[in-house]
Design a protein around this motif. Sequence first.
Motif, PDB file in Angstrom:
ATOM      1  N   ASN A  11       0.796  -1.230   0.000  1.00 54.29           N
ATOM      2  CA  ASN A  11       0.000   0.000   0.000  1.00 54.29           C
ATOM      3  C   ASN A  11       0.829   1.281   0.000  1.00 54.29           C
ATOM      4  O   ASN A  11       0.279   2.373   0.164  1.00 54.29           O
ATOM      5  CB  ASN A  11      -0.946  -0.001   1.207  1.00 54.29           C
ATOM      6  N   ILE A  12       2.142   1.157  -0.170  1.00 53.79           N
ATOM      7  CA  ILE A  12       2.972   2.358  -0.231  1.00 53.79           C
ATOM      8  C   ILE A  12       2.716   3.077  -1.553  1.00 53.79           C
ATOM      9  O   ILE A  12       2.830   2.475  -2.622  1.00 53.79           O
ATOM     10  CB  ILE A  12       4.468   2.006  -0.111  1.00 53.79           C
ATOM     11  N   PRO A  13       2.345   4.352  -1.514  1.00 54.98           N
ATOM     12  CA  PRO A  13       2.073   5.088  -2.756  1.00 54.98           C
ATOM     13  C   PRO A  13       3.299   5.149  -3.671  1.00 54.98           C
ATOM     14  O   PRO A  13       4.426   5.279  -3.198  1.00 54.98           O
ATOM     15  CB  PRO A  13       1.697   6.487  -2.258  1.00 54.98           C
ATOM     16  N   ILE A  14       3.048   5.032  -4.973  1.00 56.54           N
ATOM     17  CA  ILE A  14       4.117   5.091  -5.972  1.00 56.54           C
ATOM     18  C   ILE A  14       3.764   6.118  -7.042  1.00 56.54           C
ATOM     19  O   ILE A  14       2.650   6.105  -7.576  1.00 56.54           O
ATOM     20  CB  ILE A  14       4.324   3.720  -6.652  1.00 56.54           C
ATOM     21  N   ILE A  15       4.705   7.006  -7.320  1.00 56.33           N
ATOM     22  CA  ILE A  15       4.585   7.917  -8.454  1.00 56.33           C
ATOM     23  C   ILE A  15       5.660   7.521  -9.459  1.00 56.33           C
ATOM     24  O   ILE A  15       6.855   7.530  -9.137  1.00 56.33           O
ATOM     25  CB  ILE A  15       4.779   9.385  -8.041  1.00 56.33           C
ATOM     26  N   PHE A  16       5.252   7.143 -10.654  1.00 56.93           N
ATOM     27  CA  PHE A  16       6.217   6.793 -11.691  1.00 56.93           C
ATOM     28  C   PHE A  16       6.741   8.059 -12.368  1.00 56.93           C
ATOM     29  O   PHE A  16       5.975   8.981 -12.679  1.00 56.93           O
ATOM     30  CB  PHE A  16       5.575   5.887 -12.746  1.00 56.93           C
TER      31      PHE A  16
ATOM     32  N   ALA B  11       0.008   2.224  -9.622  1.00 55.54           N
ATOM     33  CA  ALA B  11       0.604   3.555  -9.461  1.00 55.54           C
ATOM     34  C   ALA B  11      -0.438   4.535  -8.927  1.00 55.54           C
ATOM     35  O   ALA B  11      -1.622   4.443  -9.254  1.00 55.54           O
ATOM     36  CB  ALA B  11       1.138   4.053 -10.801  1.00 55.54           C
ATOM     37  N   ASP B  12       0.013   5.472  -8.118  1.00 59.80           N
ATOM     38  CA  ASP B  12      -0.868   6.517  -7.606  1.00 59.80           C
ATOM     39  C   ASP B  12      -0.808   7.760  -8.486  1.00 59.80           C
ATOM     40  O   ASP B  12      -1.719   8.592  -8.445  1.00 59.80           O
ATOM     41  CB  ASP B  12      -0.477   6.867  -6.167  1.00 59.80           C
ATOM     42  N   ASP B  13       0.253   7.884  -9.263  1.00 60.23           N
ATOM     43  CA  ASP B  13       0.364   8.984 -10.215  1.00 60.23           C
ATOM     44  C   ASP B  13       1.462   8.642 -11.216  1.00 60.23           C
ATOM     45  O   ASP B  13       2.258   7.713 -10.992  1.00 60.23           O
ATOM     46  CB  ASP B  13       0.674  10.305  -9.506  1.00 60.23           C
TER      47      ASP B  13
ATOM     48  N   ARG C  99       2.288  17.220  -6.904  1.00 57.06           N
ATOM     49  CA  ARG C  99       1.733  15.866  -7.013  1.00 57.06           C
ATOM     50  C   ARG C  99       2.127  15.005  -5.817  1.00 57.06           C
ATOM     51  O   ARG C  99       1.347  14.169  -5.356  1.00 57.06           O
ATOM     52  CB  ARG C  99       2.176  15.227  -8.320  1.00 57.06           C
ATOM     53  N   VAL C 100       3.340  15.180  -5.325  1.00 60.20           N
ATOM     54  CA  VAL C 100       3.768  14.469  -4.125  1.00 60.20           C
ATOM     55  C   VAL C 100       2.852  14.817  -2.951  1.00 60.20           C
ATOM     56  O   VAL C 100       2.378  13.940  -2.225  1.00 60.20           O
ATOM     57  CB  VAL C 100       5.237  14.805  -3.784  1.00 60.20           C
ATOM     58  N   LYS C 101       2.612  16.093  -2.775  1.00 58.19           N
ATOM     59  CA  LYS C 101       1.749  16.546  -1.682  1.00 58.19           C
ATOM     60  C   LYS C 101       0.345  15.967  -1.815  1.00 58.19           C
ATOM     61  O   LYS C 101      -0.253  15.507  -0.839  1.00 58.19           O
ATOM     62  CB  LYS C 101       1.687  18.074  -1.681  1.00 58.19           C
ATOM     63  N   ALA C 102      -0.195  15.958  -3.050  1.00 59.22           N
ATOM     64  CA  ALA C 102      -1.544  15.447  -3.278  1.00 59.22           C
ATOM     65  C   ALA C 102      -1.636  13.948  -3.003  1.00 59.22           C
ATOM     66  O   ALA C 102      -2.599  13.477  -2.380  1.00 59.22           O
ATOM     67  CB  ALA C 102      -1.969  15.737  -4.715  1.00 59.22           C
ATOM     68  N   VAL C 103      -0.629  13.190  -3.448  1.00 58.92           N
ATOM     69  CA  VAL C 103      -0.656  11.737  -3.251  1.00 58.92           C
ATOM     70  C   VAL C 103      -0.537  11.392  -1.769  1.00 58.92           C
ATOM     71  O   VAL C 103      -1.245  10.508  -1.269  1.00 58.92           O
ATOM     72  CB  VAL C 103       0.472  11.055  -4.059  1.00 58.92           C
ATOM     73  N   ILE C 104       0.330  12.078  -1.049  1.00 58.15           N
ATOM     74  CA  ILE C 104       0.482  11.813   0.381  1.00 58.15           C
ATOM     75  C   ILE C 104      -0.797  12.164   1.129  1.00 58.15           C
ATOM     76  O   ILE C 104      -1.232  11.432   2.020  1.00 58.15           O
ATOM     77  CB  ILE C 104       1.687  12.597   0.949  1.00 58.15           C
ATOM     78  N   ARG C 105      -1.403  13.286   0.763  1.00 61.38           N
ATOM     79  CA  ARG C 105      -2.659  13.679   1.413  1.00 61.38           C
ATOM     80  C   ARG C 105      -3.741  12.633   1.165  1.00 61.38           C
ATOM     81  O   ARG C 105      -4.487  12.256   2.077  1.00 61.38           O
ATOM     82  CB  ARG C 105      -3.122  15.041   0.907  1.00 61.38           C
TER      83      ARG C 105
ATOM     84  N   ALA D  22      -3.302   9.470   0.447  1.00 59.86           N
ATOM     85  CA  ALA D  22      -2.956   8.240   1.162  1.00 59.86           C
ATOM     86  C   ALA D  22      -3.337   8.337   2.632  1.00 59.86           C
ATOM     87  O   ALA D  22      -3.844   7.377   3.220  1.00 59.86           O
ATOM     88  CB  ALA D  22      -1.459   7.957   1.028  1.00 59.86           C
ATOM     89  N   ASP D  23      -3.112   9.495   3.239  1.00 56.01           N
ATOM     90  CA  ASP D  23      -3.481   9.699   4.644  1.00 56.01           C
ATOM     91  C   ASP D  23      -4.989   9.598   4.823  1.00 56.01           C
ATOM     92  O   ASP D  23      -5.485   9.003   5.782  1.00 56.01           O
ATOM     93  CB  ASP D  23      -2.997  11.063   5.138  1.00 56.01           C
ATOM     94  N   THR D  24      -5.737  10.174   3.889  1.00 50.15           N
ATOM     95  CA  THR D  24      -7.197  10.120   3.955  1.00 50.15           C
ATOM     96  C   THR D  24      -7.687   8.688   3.845  1.00 50.15           C
ATOM     97  O   THR D  24      -8.566   8.255   4.592  1.00 50.15           O
ATOM     98  CB  THR D  24      -7.826  10.957   2.819  1.00 50.15           C
ATOM     99  N   ASN D  25      -7.098   7.926   2.939  1.00 52.47           N
ATOM    100  CA  ASN D  25      -7.496   6.528   2.764  1.00 52.47           C
ATOM    101  C   ASN D  25      -7.203   5.698   3.999  1.00 52.47           C
ATOM    102  O   ASN D  25      -7.955   4.792   4.343  1.00 52.47           O
ATOM    103  CB  ASN D  25      -6.784   5.922   1.553  1.00 52.47           C
TER     104      ASN D  25
END
Length: 229
Positions: free
Chosen positions: A76-81, A99-101, A115-121, A123-126
């Motif tokens: 479940n670790i977010p990944i941005i390619f 991929a998350d982005d 995009r990093v900020k959006a993906v982390i946010r 992931a925290d919400t999920n």
Amino acid sequence: MNPYRILVVDDEEDLCEILQFNLETEGYLVDVAYSAEEALKKDISIYNLLLLDVMMGEVSGFKMARILRENPKMANIPIIFLTAKDSETDRLTGFNIGADDYISKPFSIREVLARVKAVIRRADTNKVEAAPTLVLSYEKLEMSLENKKVMLEGVEVPFTKKEFEILKLFLGNKNRVFSRDEMLSRVWSDEVIVLDRTIDVNITRLRKKIGPYGKNIVTRLGYGYCFEE
């Protein structure tokens, strides 16, 4: 200091340095690996996000992502390619892997940071939404602290708020003896005057409601009550 840890995996050393510098300027804790093989030697479970290049050596970013997704600790670790491969097929491959982005090269640092900020946010919400219901239990007696329900052998038993709080105290601290004063301060903290007899009455009702487990609530004369396993 931003508590989030990011791992940048890319075989372009100059790009890694640029990303690391800018992400650390934003307060992130950033590590770098110059190949998937090097990255896989690390404890990847400690990271909150991976920035992963697709086109690398023998182990591509896609292959590394598949390896991670097969491991429950890292699935479940977010990944941005990050990639120069920008065809629709490549993007779909990335997203199908999980991929998350997907950011195409060349890119602006501002875009990456956003995009990093959006993906982390996200992931925290999920994580909050997916958090399991907190349950205290003993054999076939269960109580949901989120839904405020008590189940005895699969059947819901109606509880008053005070009865619920007493059982919560007991099941959350099995085998610990609670004095009357301690129970008063924890369960009746919002009330001015409560008699010791009130505790005894609630304990009697509680024992009846939890059926065969009523015997587990024992009295320690001169000390108080506890729930014995």
